[in-house]
Design a protein around this motif. Structure first.
Motif, short mmCIF file in Angstrom:
data_model
loop_
_atom_site.label_atom_id
_atom_site.label_comp_id
_atom_site.label_asym_id
_atom_site.label_seq_id
_atom_site.Cartn_x
_atom_site.Cartn_y
_atom_site.Cartn_z
N TYR A 110 121.72 -6.23 -24.56
CA TYR A 110 120.55 -6.93 -24.00
C TYR A 110 119.71 -5.99 -23.14
O TYR A 110 118.48 -6.04 -23.19
N GLU A 111 120.35 -5.13 -22.38
CA GLU A 111 119.60 -4.18 -21.56
C GLU A 111 118.74 -3.26 -22.44
O GLU A 111 117.58 -3.00 -22.13
N ARG A 112 119.32 -2.79 -23.54
CA ARG A 112 118.54 -1.95 -24.47
C ARG A 112 117.41 -2.76 -25.10
O ARG A 112 116.28 -2.29 -25.22
N GLY A 113 117.72 -4.00 -25.49
CA GLY A 113 116.70 -4.86 -26.09
C GLY A 113 115.57 -5.18 -25.13
O GLY A 113 114.41 -5.24 -25.54
N ILE A 114 115.90 -5.39 -23.87
CA ILE A 114 114.88 -5.66 -22.86
C ILE A 114 113.93 -4.47 -22.75
O ILE A 114 112.70 -4.63 -22.73
N LYS A 115 114.49 -3.27 -22.67
CA LYS A 115 113.67 -2.06 -22.56
C LYS A 115 112.80 -1.87 -23.81
O LYS A 115 111.60 -1.60 -23.71
N ILE A 116 113.39 -2.01 -24.98
CA ILE A 116 112.66 -1.79 -26.24
C ILE A 116 111.55 -2.82 -26.40
O ILE A 116 110.42 -2.48 -26.73
N SER A 117 111.86 -4.10 -26.18
CA SER A 117 110.83 -5.14 -26.35
C SER A 117 109.72 -4.98 -25.32
O SER A 117 108.55 -5.24 -25.61
N GLU A 118 110.06 -4.53 -24.12
CA GLU A 118 109.03 -4.25 -23.11
C GLU A 118 108.15 -3.09 -23.57
O GLU A 118 106.91 -3.19 -23.50
N ASP A 119 108.77 -2.02 -24.05
CA ASP A 119 108.01 -0.85 -24.51
C ASP A 119 107.08 -1.21 -25.67
O ASP A 119 105.98 -0.66 -25.78
N GLU A 120 107.52 -2.15 -26.53
CA GLU A 120 106.69 -2.54 -27.67
C GLU A 120 105.74 -3.69 -27.35
O GLU A 120 104.98 -4.13 -28.22
N GLY A 121 105.78 -4.17 -26.12
CA GLY A 121 104.84 -5.21 -25.69
C GLY A 121 105.16 -6.61 -26.21
O GLY A 121 104.27 -7.46 -26.28
N ASP A 122 106.41 -6.86 -26.53
CA ASP A 122 106.81 -8.18 -27.03
C ASP A 122 107.36 -9.00 -25.85
O ASP A 122 108.57 -9.06 -25.62
N ASP A 123 106.45 -9.62 -25.12
CA ASP A 123 106.82 -10.34 -23.91
C ASP A 123 107.74 -11.53 -24.16
O ASP A 123 108.64 -11.80 -23.37
N SER A 124 107.53 -12.25 -25.25
CA SER A 124 108.35 -13.43 -25.52
C SER A 124 109.79 -13.03 -25.81
O SER A 124 110.73 -13.67 -25.30
N THR A 125 110.00 -12.01 -26.63
CA THR A 125 111.35 -11.53 -26.88
C THR A 125 111.97 -11.01 -25.59
O THR A 125 113.13 -11.28 -25.28
N ASN A 126 111.18 -10.30 -24.80
CA ASN A 126 111.65 -9.76 -23.54
C ASN A 126 112.16 -10.87 -22.63
O ASN A 126 113.25 -10.76 -22.06
N ASP A 127 111.39 -11.95 -22.51
CA ASP A 127 111.81 -13.09 -21.69
C ASP A 127 113.12 -13.69 -22.19
O ASP A 127 114.01 -14.00 -21.39
N LEU A 128 113.24 -13.86 -23.50
CA LEU A 128 114.45 -14.42 -24.08
C LEU A 128 115.66 -13.54 -23.77
O LEU A 128 116.72 -14.03 -23.34
N LEU A 129 115.50 -12.24 -23.96
CA LEU A 129 116.62 -11.32 -23.74
C LEU A 129 117.01 -11.25 -22.26
O LEU A 129 118.19 -11.13 -21.94
N ILE A 130 116.03 -11.34 -21.38
CA ILE A 130 116.34 -11.35 -19.94
C ILE A 130 117.17 -12.58 -19.60
O ILE A 130 118.16 -12.49 -18.86
N ALA A 131 116.80 -13.74 -20.12
CA ALA A 131 117.55 -14.97 -19.84
C ALA A 131 118.98 -14.86 -20.36
O ALA A 131 119.94 -15.23 -19.66
N TYR A 132 119.15 -14.35 -21.58
CA TYR A 132 120.50 -14.21 -22.14
C TYR A 132 121.30 -13.16 -21.38
O TYR A 132 122.50 -13.32 -21.17
#
Length: 155
Positions: A110-132
């Motif tokens: 999840y930490e890697r996914g949060i960083k990657i989705s943030e870098d790619e500008g995918d805010d909705s995925t980022n929010d989901l991954l932060i919650a999980y």
């Protein structure tokens, strides 16, 4: 909306969630000893949470035009959580430590996914991954406490 790296990490997360669910289910079936009556139903709750996260990640992957992995072959190819044969010979403490270790892998995913989705500008995925990620950290804390440890012990 390409999100290529986000899609890749999301499939790794699906694989690890699937493998973690199988691991928890295995220990749910093979558990013996003092604490069984309380811990057996607790693992039902843990499995439900893993299933919910797996479905949420897979559905978000579809929403961003990805294709979630959906076979055991793909899971075994992509998972970072070791496969093991069920055994009656593990203590409840050993079982919970294996589950905590799997959860630590999910936390790292999840930490890697949060960083990657943030870098790619995918805010909705980022929010989901932060919650999980937050839910996974809470489980690590709770299961570590059951083992008489603090969440960061042994890292």
């Amino acid at each position: 909306m390409a999100y290529q790296e986000t899609k890749k990490i999301m499939n790794e997360i699906v694989a690890d969630l699937t493998q973690a669910h199988m691991l928890v289910h295995q220990h749910h079936w093979y558990m013996l000893g003092r604490g069984f009556l309380n811990l057996h139903p607790y693992l039902d709750e843990v499995m439900d949470e893993l299933s919910e996260q797996q479905d949420g990640v897979a559905e978000r992957l579809i929403e961003i035009n990805g294709s979630p992995i959906s076979t055991y072959e793909e899971v075994l190819e992509k998972t970072n959580i070791a496969d093991q044969v069920g055994s009656w010979n593990l203590s409840i403490e050993d079982r919970f430590q294996l589950i905590v270790d799997a959860y630590k892998q999910l936390r790292d995913d999840y930490e890697r996914g949060i960083k990657i989705s943030e870098d790619e500008g995918d805010d909705s995925t980022n929010d989901l991954l932060i919650a999980y990620h937050t839910a996974i950290e809470k489980r690590i804390w709770m299961m570590s406490a059951e083992l008489g440890k603090r969440p960061g012990d042994g890292e």
